[in-house]
Design a protein around this motif. Structure first.
Motif, PDB file in Angstrom:
ATOM      1  N   LEU A 267       0.822  -1.212   0.000  1.00  0.00           N
ATOM      2  CA  LEU A 267       0.000   0.000   0.000  1.00  0.00           C
ATOM      3  C   LEU A 267       0.856   1.263   0.000  1.00  0.00           C
ATOM      4  O   LEU A 267       0.347   2.370   0.174  1.00  0.00           O
ATOM      5  N   THR A 356     -11.627  -6.610  -2.280  1.00  0.00           N
ATOM      6  CA  THR A 356     -10.395  -6.067  -1.693  1.00  0.00           C
ATOM      7  C   THR A 356      -9.288  -5.958  -2.737  1.00  0.00           C
ATOM      8  O   THR A 356      -8.602  -4.940  -2.834  1.00  0.00           O
ATOM      9  N   LYS A 361      -5.677  -3.854  -2.897  1.00  0.00           N
ATOM     10  CA  LYS A 361      -5.128  -4.252  -1.602  1.00  0.00           C
ATOM     11  C   LYS A 361      -5.093  -5.767  -1.480  1.00  0.00           C
ATOM     12  O   LYS A 361      -6.074  -6.436  -1.809  1.00  0.00           O
ATOM     13  N   TYR A 382      -3.169 -12.208  -3.127  1.00  0.00           N
ATOM     14  CA  TYR A 382      -2.921 -11.003  -3.915  1.00  0.00           C
ATOM     15  C   TYR A 382      -3.476 -11.101  -5.338  1.00  0.00           C
ATOM     16  O   TYR A 382      -3.224 -10.211  -6.172  1.00  0.00           O
TER      17      TYR A 382
END
Length: 597
Positions: A267, A356, A361, A382
């Motif tokens: 991030l 997400t 993220k 991910y």
């Protein structure tokens, strides 16, 4: 002569394997879960062969073996002769297989649809090559039989079954449905189907397994009244985030902290590992099972509250999904016993993952299929791929990462997923470097207060499950030493020893690194530096244990001399850490006089 020697060598190998199996069974009877896991890893394929010979169905054999292993785990204490583990396991598998077959095998009390033929129905109303027509006919027949009084309860149940099958088959693609129908309703063998479709038999088994899983999940969805999801018509998406490089020197064996650090770096907020270990408190934690040197003490804390507090100190919030799977053996029960019981449906987890990752993220995820020597660890999801039905995630032992199927994620017995929310607004205060420095000092003081309080608390975490208990803080050293000095009749768990030593040796070194960077001044800083030196010495003493008892999967028992050497090093480490805690407490006393909370 050569034949005789080979025969003798073979018998010698068999005797060694039998002795190892007996020793593992004896340790499993004493509660050593790693020893039981080693036994099962050695004999799972054999157990499946037994089940498949009895049932003739490889998929049913998988289910039987899973049930048998759970039963064996629960009743290992009833095994009177440890050398008879294999015959005992064979009997459990045989009993489970026979019980399934008595209930009707994979069909329970329902007949295969191939047993319903034209002679049982009006050919003018039914197209027997059309599954939908067959199911409509069977539904009507069951309803008519119920109305006519022919065992209404049974026929209504049949009607419900046929309607459910009709309602869930839409999730299959055209090819999946064709293969499913050929196997289950036309009773063709996988070899025959493979020949029809010019595919390998292995591919047919894969299609059948995938179809079963889809139908199982869709049936749960239908029973819960959730919206159906049409196979092949839903929007299909995929996204894979590029994670920043995570060099080895920045990693931590405390993967809860390591993954949060990697997530924040993704991030755009990279943090030093020593800072993360100190702020989270994991640099100062030590917890040992009261039963033996199992590694589960590492995981015993309130996952949800700890993550909220940890991220809150760093200026973030968190959204979490937690649960324990219904009717499934749940690992680390002491940590997840407060989680709600959940069902293995994709809709409970996949939208969270997609949302997400689409926001750029990664998702913090507890992975119960971590690569050896780990059993389970935190990871980051991910990426996702709807077409291939898999997620991309990190793995502590695979720098390149790995993939899990959607089914694997939905059927994880421990559900823990978390998304980091945008940075929290800082507390109101005077602007500039002076306020920032004061804020950092206060944060460091809170971290050190946790360290001091935790060290003095022998029961920092108490599970509700009565047979689970753990010792924490400085008292954990005494518990650990006691396990090592029980005597040759009860050797400590070597695998757990390896993980405990590796994790806690590293944690003490991170504690030293964190203390050397705290923004204290004067005498308070001098005391913090002395504490750092003492933690460093404690870490080195535990590190010597990690060198002698490495973190690897092994069934080898620890020799009494090795146990005593490890105990002596733990005594040395305890003395250094006790001194470190005293320095921390003195430093805090000085700091708290000059710092407002």
């Amino acid at each position: 002569m050569e034949i005789h020697e080979q025969s003798s060598a073979g018998r010698g190998l068999e005797h060694r394997e039998a002795d190892e199996a007996r020793e593992l069974a004896e340790r499993a009877q004493l509660g050593d879960t790693e020893a039981f896991g080693e036994l099962i890893e050695r004999h799972r394929n054999r157990a499946k062969d037994w089940a498949e010979r009895i049932t003739g169905d490889p998929h049913l054999a998988d289910d039987i073996v899973q049930d048998a292993l759970v039963r064996a785990f629960l009743h290992i204490g009833s095994l009177q002769d440890a050398s008879r583990f294999l015959p005992w396991l064979h009997r459990i598998v045989r009993n489970q297989a026979n019980m399934r077959l008595r209930r009707g095998g994979p069909y329970k009390k329902e007949k295969p649809f191939a047993s319903f033929g034209p002679s049982n129905a009006d050919p003018d109303r039914v197209e027997w090559d059309d599954l939908d027509s067959v199911l409509r006919h069977l539904t009507r027949s069951a309803a008519d039989a119920a109305l006519s009084g022919q065992d209404p309860a049974e026929h209504l149940l049949r009607k419900e079954l046929y309607e459910t099958i009709r309602s869930v088959l839409h999730v299959l693609s055209r090819k999946e449905r064709s293969i499913f129908e050929a196997y289950f309703f036309k009773q063709l063998s996988p070899d025959e189907i493979a020949s029809m479709y010019r595919m390998t038999t292995g591919s047919i088994y894969t299609y059948i397994h995938r179809s079963r899983q889809k139908l199982k999940q869709e049936r749960i969805r239908v029973s819960l009244g959730l919206s159906p999801e049409k196979g092949g018509s839903a929007m299909v998406g995929s996204k894979v985030l590029k994670l920043p490089e995570h060099p080895p020197h920045a990693r931590s064996m405390t993967t809860f902290v390591d993954r949060v650090g990697q997530l924040l770096a993704a991030l755009g907020d990279p943090r030093e590992t020593a800072e993360l270990m100190g702020v989270s408190g994991f640099a100062f934690r030590m917890q040992i099972s009261d039963k033996a040197t199992y590694a589960d003490g590492i995981y015993m804390f309130d996952w949800r509250q700890t993550l909220r507090t940890f991220l809150g100190e760093l200026g973030y919030g968190a959204t979490m999904l937690c649960g324990q799977l219904a009717e499934s053996p749940v690992p680390l029960l002491g940590a997840v016993e407060r989680f709600p019981v959940v069902l293995p449906i994709e809709e409970a987890v996949l939208p969270f993952i997609r949302r997400t990752i689409d926001a750029g993220k990664p998702v913090l995820y507890f992975d119960t299929s971590a690569s050896r020597p780990y059993v389970h660890e935190w990871s980051l999801i991910y990426g996702y791929d709807d077409e291939r039905r898999l997620v991309h995630l990190t793995d502590a032992m695979k720098p390149e990462g790995k993939t899990l199927s959607y089914d694997d994620v939905a059927e994880n017995p421990v559900r823990f997923l978390a998304a980091v929310e945008g940075g929290r607004e800082p507390a109101v205060g005077p602007p500039g470097a002076v306020w920032e420095e004061a804020s950092r000092r206060n944060a460091a003081a809170r971290a050190l207060r946790f360290a001091a309080d935790y060290a003095r608390n022998a029961r920092a975490y108490c599970p509700m499950t009565s047979y689970l208990s753990y010792t924490s803080g400085l008292a954990a050293y005494d518990r650990w030493i006691g396990h090592l000095r029980r005597g040759p009749g009860s050797p400590p768990n070597r695998y757990g020893m390896g993980q405990l030593a590796a994790v806690y040796a590293e944690a003490k070194r991170y504690a030293a690194g964190y203390l050397r960077a705290v923004p204290f001044e004067g005498e308070a800083m001098r005391l913090a530096l002395l504490a750092a030196e003492a933690y460093e010495q404690a870490g080195e003493a535990i590190g010597e244990i990690a060198s002698e008892v490495p973190f690897v999967r092994t069934a080898e028992a620890m020799a009494p001399e090795l146990c005593e050497r490890c105990a002596a090093r733990l005594e040395k480490a305890r003395n250094f850490e006790a001194a470190a805690v005293e320095y921390v407490e003195k430093s805090l006393t000085l700091m708290e006089k000059g710092i407002s909370p």
